[in-house]
Write an enzyme that holds these catalytic residues in place. Structure first.
Site, PDB file in Angstrom:
ATOM      1  N   ASN A  10     -27.872 -41.590 -19.717  1.00  0.00           N
ATOM      2  CA  ASN A  10     -27.762 -40.119 -19.863  1.00  0.00           C
ATOM      3  C   ASN A  10     -26.484 -39.603 -19.385  1.00  0.00           C
ATOM      4  O   ASN A  10     -26.056 -39.571 -18.295  1.00  0.00           O
ATOM      5  CB  ASN A  10     -28.944 -39.802 -18.853  1.00  0.00           C
ATOM      6  CG  ASN A  10     -28.716 -38.054 -18.566  1.00  0.00           C
ATOM      7  OD1 ASN A  10     -28.271 -37.618 -19.393  1.00  0.00           O
ATOM      8  ND2 ASN A  10     -29.422 -37.688 -17.408  1.00  0.00           N
ATOM      9  N   TRP A  11     -25.914 -39.216 -20.676  1.00  0.00           N
ATOM     10  CA  TRP A  11     -24.350 -38.603 -20.212  1.00  0.00           C
ATOM     11  C   TRP A  11     -24.287 -37.292 -19.800  1.00  0.00           C
ATOM     12  O   TRP A  11     -23.339 -36.902 -19.243  1.00  0.00           O
ATOM     13  CB  TRP A  11     -23.776 -38.656 -21.874  1.00  0.00           C
ATOM     14  CG  TRP A  11     -23.614 -39.717 -22.449  1.00  0.00           C
ATOM     15  CD1 TRP A  11     -23.986 -41.091 -21.995  1.00  0.00           C
ATOM     16  CD2 TRP A  11     -22.995 -39.887 -23.711  1.00  0.00           C
ATOM     17  NE1 TRP A  11     -23.819 -42.293 -22.883  1.00  0.00           N
ATOM     18  CE2 TRP A  11     -23.087 -41.466 -23.957  1.00  0.00           C
ATOM     19  CE3 TRP A  11     -22.193 -39.271 -24.521  1.00  0.00           C
ATOM     20  CZ2 TRP A  11     -22.664 -41.796 -25.023  1.00  0.00           C
ATOM     21  CZ3 TRP A  11     -21.718 -39.841 -25.902  1.00  0.00           C
ATOM     22  CH2 TRP A  11     -21.819 -41.108 -25.974  1.00  0.00           C
ATOM     23  N   LYS A  12     -25.577 -36.579 -19.516  1.00  0.00           N
ATOM     24  CA  LYS A  12     -25.556 -35.176 -18.914  1.00  0.00           C
ATOM     25  C   LYS A  12     -24.718 -34.056 -20.037  1.00  0.00           C
ATOM     26  O   LYS A  12     -24.350 -34.474 -21.002  1.00  0.00           O
ATOM     27  CB  LYS A  12     -25.315 -35.285 -17.502  1.00  0.00           C
ATOM     28  CG  LYS A  12     -26.048 -36.358 -16.720  1.00  0.00           C
ATOM     29  CD  LYS A  12     -25.959 -36.028 -15.374  1.00  0.00           C
ATOM     30  CE  LYS A  12     -26.531 -37.372 -14.540  1.00  0.00           C
ATOM     31  NZ  LYS A  12     -27.232 -36.784 -13.477  1.00  0.00           N
ATOM     32  N   HIS A  97     -36.445 -34.366 -16.421  1.00  0.00           N
ATOM     33  CA  HIS A  97     -35.273 -35.003 -15.682  1.00  0.00           C
ATOM     34  C   HIS A  97     -35.131 -33.990 -14.318  1.00  0.00           C
ATOM     35  O   HIS A  97     -35.440 -32.810 -14.436  1.00  0.00           O
ATOM     36  CB  HIS A  97     -33.949 -34.986 -16.342  1.00  0.00           C
ATOM     37  CG  HIS A  97     -32.871 -35.751 -15.542  1.00  0.00           C
ATOM     38  ND1 HIS A  97     -32.095 -35.050 -14.566  1.00  0.00           N
ATOM     39  CD2 HIS A  97     -32.267 -37.049 -15.592  1.00  0.00           C
ATOM     40  CE1 HIS A  97     -31.122 -35.967 -14.249  1.00  0.00           C
ATOM     41  NE2 HIS A  97     -31.375 -36.843 -14.677  1.00  0.00           N
ATOM     42  N   GLU A  99     -32.962 -32.686 -12.632  1.00  0.00           N
ATOM     43  CA  GLU A  99     -31.927 -31.473 -13.128  1.00  0.00           C
ATOM     44  C   GLU A  99     -32.446 -30.452 -13.707  1.00  0.00           C
ATOM     45  O   GLU A  99     -32.472 -29.178 -13.556  1.00  0.00           O
ATOM     46  CB  GLU A  99     -30.636 -31.823 -13.537  1.00  0.00           C
ATOM     47  CG  GLU A  99     -29.845 -32.698 -12.521  1.00  0.00           C
ATOM     48  CD  GLU A  99     -28.677 -33.898 -13.034  1.00  0.00           C
ATOM     49  OE1 GLU A  99     -28.458 -33.878 -14.430  1.00  0.00           O
ATOM     50  OE2 GLU A  99     -28.452 -34.873 -12.484  1.00  0.00           O
ATOM     51  N   GLU A 169     -36.985 -41.803 -10.696  1.00  0.00           N
ATOM     52  CA  GLU A 169     -35.870 -41.523 -10.208  1.00  0.00           C
ATOM     53  C   GLU A 169     -35.837 -40.473  -9.004  1.00  0.00           C
ATOM     54  O   GLU A 169     -36.154 -39.331  -8.855  1.00  0.00           O
ATOM     55  CB  GLU A 169     -35.077 -40.726 -11.249  1.00  0.00           C
ATOM     56  CG  GLU A 169     -34.862 -41.158 -12.575  1.00  0.00           C
ATOM     57  CD  GLU A 169     -33.617 -40.541 -13.392  1.00  0.00           C
ATOM     58  OE1 GLU A 169     -32.855 -41.539 -13.764  1.00  0.00           O
ATOM     59  OE2 GLU A 169     -33.440 -39.222 -13.604  1.00  0.00           O
ATOM     60  N   GLY A 175     -26.888 -39.409  -8.616  1.00  0.00           N
ATOM     61  CA  GLY A 175     -25.557 -38.844  -8.677  1.00  0.00           C
ATOM     62  C   GLY A 175     -24.980 -38.847  -7.270  1.00  0.00           C
ATOM     63  O   GLY A 175     -24.059 -38.136  -6.927  1.00  0.00           O
ATOM     64  N   SER A 214     -28.320 -43.865  -9.107  1.00  0.00           N
ATOM     65  CA  SER A 214     -26.711 -44.359  -8.619  1.00  0.00           C
ATOM     66  C   SER A 214     -26.953 -45.974  -9.130  1.00  0.00           C
ATOM     67  O   SER A 214     -26.438 -46.747  -8.118  1.00  0.00           O
ATOM     68  CB  SER A 214     -26.516 -44.288  -7.206  1.00  0.00           C
ATOM     69  OG  SER A 214     -26.271 -42.927  -7.104  1.00  0.00           O
ATOM     70  N   GLY A 235     -26.990 -42.616 -15.060  1.00  0.00           N
ATOM     71  CA  GLY A 235     -26.065 -41.042 -15.495  1.00  0.00           C
ATOM     72  C   GLY A 235     -24.505 -41.507 -15.454  1.00  0.00           C
ATOM     73  O   GLY A 235     -23.927 -42.167 -16.384  1.00  0.00           O
ATOM     74  N   GLY A 236     -24.033 -41.533 -14.121  1.00  0.00           N
ATOM     75  CA  GLY A 236     -22.494 -41.393 -13.973  1.00  0.00           C
ATOM     76  C   GLY A 236     -22.092 -42.876 -14.739  1.00  0.00           C
ATOM     77  O   GLY A 236     -21.029 -42.703 -15.372  1.00  0.00           O
TER      78      GLY A 236
HETATM   79  C1  PEP Z   1     -29.529 -39.784 -13.829  1.00  0.00           C
HETATM   80  O1  PEP Z   1     -29.007 -38.799 -14.436  1.00  0.00           O
HETATM   81  O2  PEP Z   1     -30.742 -39.748 -14.517  1.00  0.00           O
HETATM   82  C2  PEP Z   1     -29.061 -40.483 -13.087  1.00  0.00           C
HETATM   83  C3  PEP Z   1     -29.913 -41.455 -12.458  1.00  0.00           C
HETATM   84  O3  PEP Z   1     -27.719 -40.240 -12.753  1.00  0.00           O
HETATM   85  P1  PEP Z   1     -26.836 -41.172 -11.688  1.00  0.00           P
HETATM   86  O4  PEP Z   1     -26.975 -42.679 -12.329  1.00  0.00           O
HETATM   87  O5  PEP Z   1     -25.418 -40.763 -11.559  1.00  0.00           O
HETATM   88  O6  PEP Z   1     -27.456 -41.469 -10.255  1.00  0.00           O
END
Ligand code: PEP
Length: 260
Positions: A10-12, A97, A99, A169, A175, A214, A235-236
């Site tokens: 997930n590049w956000k 998600h 967010e 999640e 994040g 993470s 994500g990151g």
């Molecule tokens: C996400 O955005 O779904 C996520 C899990 O982010 P991260 O891996 O950065 O925690």
């Protein structure tokens, strides 16, 4: 039951035409080392069409990060529907998600509408669910997961999970660099499978459950080794090809062992 592994990025709201091209080129080159797993990337929507072109000769699937909850096209400024995502090469879309839930006010009913629209438009929804830190600390984790799942089951039926993926999640792990322990991840995933099993045991055994929060190259193997974890939503760590490919490689090792 062998469900196979899916590793999704997930590049956000990150990237540019130039940085995306470099990232995708790296992924296309590296993913050939991971033939036993499924890989998905979800770039920002304005870049989906060019991402599709970069991925044309690659097994990497494409997904959107969000879609409209409206059942038809029309006067919904700024929105994008499932048919448009299909049009630019998407097979998947993230739904619910954290967010979107917290920053954009998407409640369970809205998430369920989006899930329905995704499937109606031929996309596989990746349904994201998870508890906040306050909910975990007040021992509400299972109640929250059940509520978020039940909203979708009530709207779409348990059979809809034949064509869906669920991502657990924990909001406190997204994040933050704070990952769920292997025990916490496995317990939540087993609970999710149990909620679905109350409706249909066969479907509960076949639905893919991803862990997100993470995930990094150095913790992916232990998280993905859990009995009820079938990959990750990243994500990151999905923004750098070597890191994302190292996570894919961890899944590849486990998938190859399952196949052997
Ligand atoms: C996400 O955005 O779904 C996520 C899990 O982010 P991260 O891996 O950065 O925690």
């Amino acid at each position: 039951m062998a469900r196979g592994y899916l590793v999704a990025g997930n590049w956000k709201m990150n990237g540019s035409a130039a940085s995306n091209a470099a990232l995708l080129e790296g992924l296309v080159r590296g993913v050939s080392e991971c033939p036993a797993i499924d890989v998905l990337v979800c770039p920002p929507s304005v870049y989906l069409d060019s991402a599709r072109r970069h991925l044309s000769a690659s097994p990497i699937a494409l997904g959107g990060q969000n879609l409209s909850d409206q059942p038809q096209q029309g006067a919904f400024t700024g929105e994008i529907d499932a048919s448009m995502l299909r049009d630019v090469g998407c097979g998947y879309v993230l739904v619910g998600h954290s967010e979107r839930r917290t920053l954009y006010g998407e409640d369970d009913a809205c998430v369920a509408r989006k899930y329905l629209q995704a499937q109606a438009g031929g996309l596989i929804p990746v349904l994201c669910i998870g508890e906040t830190l306050a909910e975990r600390e007040s021992e509400q984790t299972e109640a929250v997961l059940a509520r978020q799942l039940d909203a979708v089951i009530a709207a779409a039926g348990v059979r809809s999970f034949i064509n869906a993926v669920i991502a657990y999640e924990p909001v406190w792990a997204i994040g933050t660099g704070r990952t769920a322990s292997v025990e916490q991840a496995q317990a939540a995933h087993a609970f999710i499978r149990g909620v679905i099993a109350k409706n249909d045991v066969k479907i509960s055994n076949s639905v893919r459950l991803l862990y997100g929060g993470s995930v990094k190259a150095d913790n992916a193997a232990s998280l993905f080794s859990c009995e009820d974890v079938d990959g990750g939503l990243i994500g990151g760590a999905s923004l750098k090809a070597p890191e994302f490919l190292a996570i894919c490689a961890a899944a590849q090792v486990l998938a190859a062992a399952q196949d052997a």
